[in-house]
Design a protein around this motif. Structure first.
Motif, PDB file in Angstrom:
ATOM      1  N   ARG A 232      22.286  26.137  23.503  1.00 34.48           N
ATOM      2  CA  ARG A 232      21.961  25.597  22.180  1.00 34.48           C
ATOM      3  C   ARG A 232      20.686  26.215  21.620  1.00 34.48           C
ATOM      4  O   ARG A 232      20.327  25.959  20.476  1.00 34.48           O
ATOM      5  CB  ARG A 232      21.829  24.075  22.251  1.00 34.48           C
ATOM      6  CG  ARG A 232      23.140  23.378  22.523  1.00 34.48           C
ATOM      7  CD  ARG A 232      24.056  23.425  21.318  1.00 34.48           C
ATOM      8  NE  ARG A 232      25.466  23.344  21.667  1.00 34.48           N
ATOM      9  CZ  ARG A 232      26.444  23.246  20.773  1.00 34.48           C
ATOM     10  NH1 ARG A 232      26.149  23.222  19.483  1.00 34.48           N
ATOM     11  NH2 ARG A 232      27.699  23.207  21.160  1.00 34.48           N
TER      12      ARG A 232
ATOM     13  N   ARG B  88      17.614  18.379  24.574  1.00 30.75           N
ATOM     14  CA  ARG B  88      19.054  18.400  24.363  1.00 30.75           C
ATOM     15  C   ARG B  88      19.652  17.036  24.642  1.00 30.75           C
ATOM     16  O   ARG B  88      19.309  16.388  25.638  1.00 30.75           O
ATOM     17  CB  ARG B  88      19.702  19.452  25.263  1.00 30.75           C
ATOM     18  CG  ARG B  88      21.206  19.557  25.076  1.00 30.75           C
ATOM     19  CD  ARG B  88      21.739  20.823  25.651  1.00 30.75           C
ATOM     20  NE  ARG B  88      23.188  20.890  25.546  1.00 30.75           N
ATOM     21  CZ  ARG B  88      23.917  21.955  25.864  1.00 30.75           C
ATOM     22  NH1 ARG B  88      23.322  23.044  26.322  1.00 30.75           N
ATOM     23  NH2 ARG B  88      25.228  21.940  25.741  1.00 30.75           N
TER      24      ARG B  88
ATOM     25  N   ASP C  62      25.716  17.841  22.942  1.00 29.38           N
ATOM     26  CA  ASP C  62      25.834  19.129  22.275  1.00 29.38           C
ATOM     27  C   ASP C  62      24.854  19.263  21.116  1.00 29.38           C
ATOM     28  O   ASP C  62      25.007  20.156  20.268  1.00 29.38           O
ATOM     29  CB  ASP C  62      27.264  19.329  21.749  1.00 29.38           C
ATOM     30  CG  ASP C  62      28.250  19.619  22.869  1.00 29.38           C
ATOM     31  OD1 ASP C  62      27.795  20.117  23.917  1.00 29.38           O
ATOM     32  OD2 ASP C  62      29.451  19.350  22.695  1.00 29.38           O
TER      33      ASP C  62
ATOM     34  N   VAL D 258      20.721  19.389  19.576  1.00 29.86           N
ATOM     35  CA  VAL D 258      19.302  19.636  19.816  1.00 29.86           C
ATOM     36  C   VAL D 258      18.519  18.614  19.007  1.00 29.86           C
ATOM     37  O   VAL D 258      18.734  18.480  17.794  1.00 29.86           O
ATOM     38  CB  VAL D 258      18.898  21.056  19.375  1.00 29.86           C
ATOM     39  CG1 VAL D 258      17.384  21.235  19.458  1.00 29.86           C
ATOM     40  CG2 VAL D 258      19.617  22.100  20.211  1.00 29.86           C
TER      41      VAL D 258
ATOM     42  N   ASP E  16      22.634  21.294  15.475  1.00 33.02           N
ATOM     43  CA  ASP E  16      23.582  21.908  16.403  1.00 33.02           C
ATOM     44  C   ASP E  16      22.899  22.972  17.272  1.00 33.02           C
ATOM     45  O   ASP E  16      23.239  23.139  18.444  1.00 33.02           O
ATOM     46  CB  ASP E  16      24.751  22.550  15.645  1.00 33.02           C
ATOM     47  CG  ASP E  16      25.632  21.527  14.964  1.00 33.02           C
ATOM     48  OD1 ASP E  16      25.702  20.388  15.461  1.00 33.02           O
ATOM     49  OD2 ASP E  16      26.248  21.865  13.930  1.00 33.02           O
ATOM     50  N   PHE E  17      21.962  23.720  16.664  1.00 32.39           N
ATOM     51  CA  PHE E  17      21.287  24.802  17.373  1.00 32.39           C
ATOM     52  C   PHE E  17      19.821  24.849  16.969  1.00 32.39           C
ATOM     53  O   PHE E  17      19.449  24.428  15.872  1.00 32.39           O
ATOM     54  CB  PHE E  17      21.920  26.168  17.043  1.00 32.39           C
ATOM     55  CG  PHE E  17      23.323  26.345  17.537  1.00 32.39           C
ATOM     56  CD1 PHE E  17      23.570  26.742  18.837  1.00 32.39           C
ATOM     57  CD2 PHE E  17      24.398  26.126  16.685  1.00 32.39           C
ATOM     58  CE1 PHE E  17      24.878  26.903  19.291  1.00 32.39           C
ATOM     59  CE2 PHE E  17      25.699  26.286  17.125  1.00 32.39           C
ATOM     60  CZ  PHE E  17      25.936  26.674  18.437  1.00 32.39           C
TER      61      PHE E  17
END
Length: 485
Positions: A165, A247, A250, A252, A269-270
């Protein structure tokens, strides 16, 4: 029983087959046919694979979406914008692969014997061990060019906490679809360009910075204007005192503490780390050489020759940690390769006027000496400025944001540099860089033709402002009252 690695010899060994390494190879061949080019990964430059070209492909898609959304300002109504993330990324990857293919085709036309695949490390100042698929090989080289490039600098704790991620710009261009949300950490060129492009493509984005700077502009007034302009479009969180990602499944979760003590949390998400790059010199075994190194472990070299100290080792490209730009890397490669080829008859080579462009919207350009460099050096200079808010052609295009500053030497009136935030900065930057390199004066530039109505008339306004500050005689007025040009 271990067997010693096979030994070969060459006149010039070049470590790295990127933009700098390829230029060095061509230049060295003009002096000797005994040149070996060593690549540890795959052929295809940073620019083509993960830098200039794929980022501009993503930005082009973002500009198309933004233009469609803004068409109503011109009385042009379009249906609601539907962004097909898979189609966007398919074009990015396809065109990226095409550009990479050109580079790979070029390298693979060079003699096989000249191309070694494997990781090179120094045994001593003239000996390399290259670890390839067939095992290690020793290479004795009279002269060596280090052109190993750079890589994203990412805090190890982030990688451990976030796993896949956590991404860098290299990863973006392998996406098959656009994600729902991305936290971009780092307000430099890479972070700003990617954050704005993803935002315009419908991705929920927030751009985080530890300070208050947006991009590379150095004048405080231009920095303040950049913050105002980008904050009006892009979610920003600046002056972050502490940033801790974690985290959760799924997702962050980014916890930030601001300078005023405020604590915020947001899910993405990332996390895209655009936190700078580091030269790829730490695994070269430089400790086995007598080369002079700076505190970061980068060989100290003369940028006019590429030579490290008085040795037969030369530096080029991003590994040199100088100006991480393709045209600079290519120039450095030519200089280093030429001098490695002709060594010990090393020649000084003049460098081009500095030119850097940021492909945000509005764009940025830095030319010649920056405001910060001029102040630090104690240079006596005057500033000429123009705002694009009411500049004629800029208003016509509804791109009337930003400002341009030009810096001229007191006494001579010679243009020393410029900084710009505004429309067509990539083009105005070239005109200004050519003038800086030629040594043009403000008066000579004003004596040049300016068409109407064009953005370049804004440059003329800035030059006239500099002319007044320099107390030079003003030319006959050429002013369009209708369009403030």
């Amino acid at each position: 029983m271990t067997h010693p690695a096979p030994t070969a010899s060459t006149d010039v060994a070049i470590i790295g087959a990127g933009s700098a390494g390829m230029a060095a190879y061509r230049a060295a061949l003009r002096h000797t046919e005994r040149v070996v080019l060593i690549e540890s990964h795959v052929y295809g430059t940073t620019c083509a694979r993960v830098g200039c070209m794929p980022s501009k492909l993503l930005i082009a898609a973002a500009e198309a979406a933004h233009s469609a959304r803004q068409a109503h300002r011109f009385g042009v109504n379009v249906p609601p914008i539907d962004i097909d993330g898979r189609a966007v990324m398919a074009r990015v990857r396809s065109e990226r692969d095409r550009f990479v293919g050109f580079v790979v085709d070029t390298v693979e036309q060079w003699p096989v014997a000249d191309r070694w695949l494997g990781h090179a490390r120094f045994v001593d100042t003239h000996t390399l061990v290259v670890d390839g698929l067939a095992g290690p090989r020793r290479l004795q080289a009279e002269r060596i060019v280090i052109a190993t490039g750079s890589r994203p600098a990412v805090p190890p704790a982030w990688r451990a906490a976030l796993g896949e991620r956590l991404i860098v710009n290299d990863d973006v261009f392998d996406w098959t679809d656009l994600p729902g949300s991305v936290a971009v950490v780092g307000t430099g060129v890479v972070g700003l360009e990617l954050a704005q492009a993803l935002h315009r493509l419908g991705v929920r984005v927030r751009l985080f910075g530890r300070g208050s700077r947006i991009g590379p502009l150095t004048h405080p007034a231009l920095q303040a204007l950049a913050r105002e302009v980008f904050a009006a479009e892009l979610p920003l969180t600046l002056n972050v005192r502490d940033l801790k990602p974690r985290r959760e499944g799924d997702a962050v979760v980014l916890r930030t503490e601001l300078a005023d003590g405020t604590v915020q949390e947001e899910r993405f998400d990332f996390l895209l780390a655009a936190t700078g790059r580091r030269p790829n010199v730490d695994r070269l075994g430089l400790e086995h050489t007598a080369l002079p190194l700076d505190p970061q472990g980068v060989p100290v070299f003369d940028r006019r020759t590429g030579q490290v100290g008085d040795s037969a080792v030369f530096m080029a490209g991003d590994a040199a940690d100088d100006r991480a730009l393709l045209h600079e890397a290519a120039d450095e490669g030519r200089i280093a390769g030429d001098n490695a080829g002709r060594w010990p008859a090393v020649r000084l080579r003049p460098r081009r006027a500095p030119l850097a462009v940021v492909f945000s919207e509005p764009q940025m350009a830095l030319v010649g000496a920056t405001h910060a460099e001029l102040v630090a050096s104690g240079t006596a200079f005057e500033t000429g400025e123009v705002s694009f808010a009411d500049q004629g052609r800029s208003r016509v295009m509804a791109r009337n944001h930003g400002a341009l500053q030009v810096y001229a030497q007191r006494g001579s009136g010679r243009l020393l540099g410029a900084e710009m935030l505004g429309p067509a900065a990539e083009h105005l930057g070239h005109l200004l860089a050519w003038s800086v390199q030629r040594g043009d004066t403000v008066q000579q530039m004003l004596d040049s033709p300016f068409y109407h109505p064009v953005v370049e008339e804004g440059l003329r306004t800035a030059l006239r402002d500099a002319q007044r500050a320099l107390q030079l005689p003003a030319p006959a007025p050429e002013h369009c009252l209708e369009c403030n040009a």
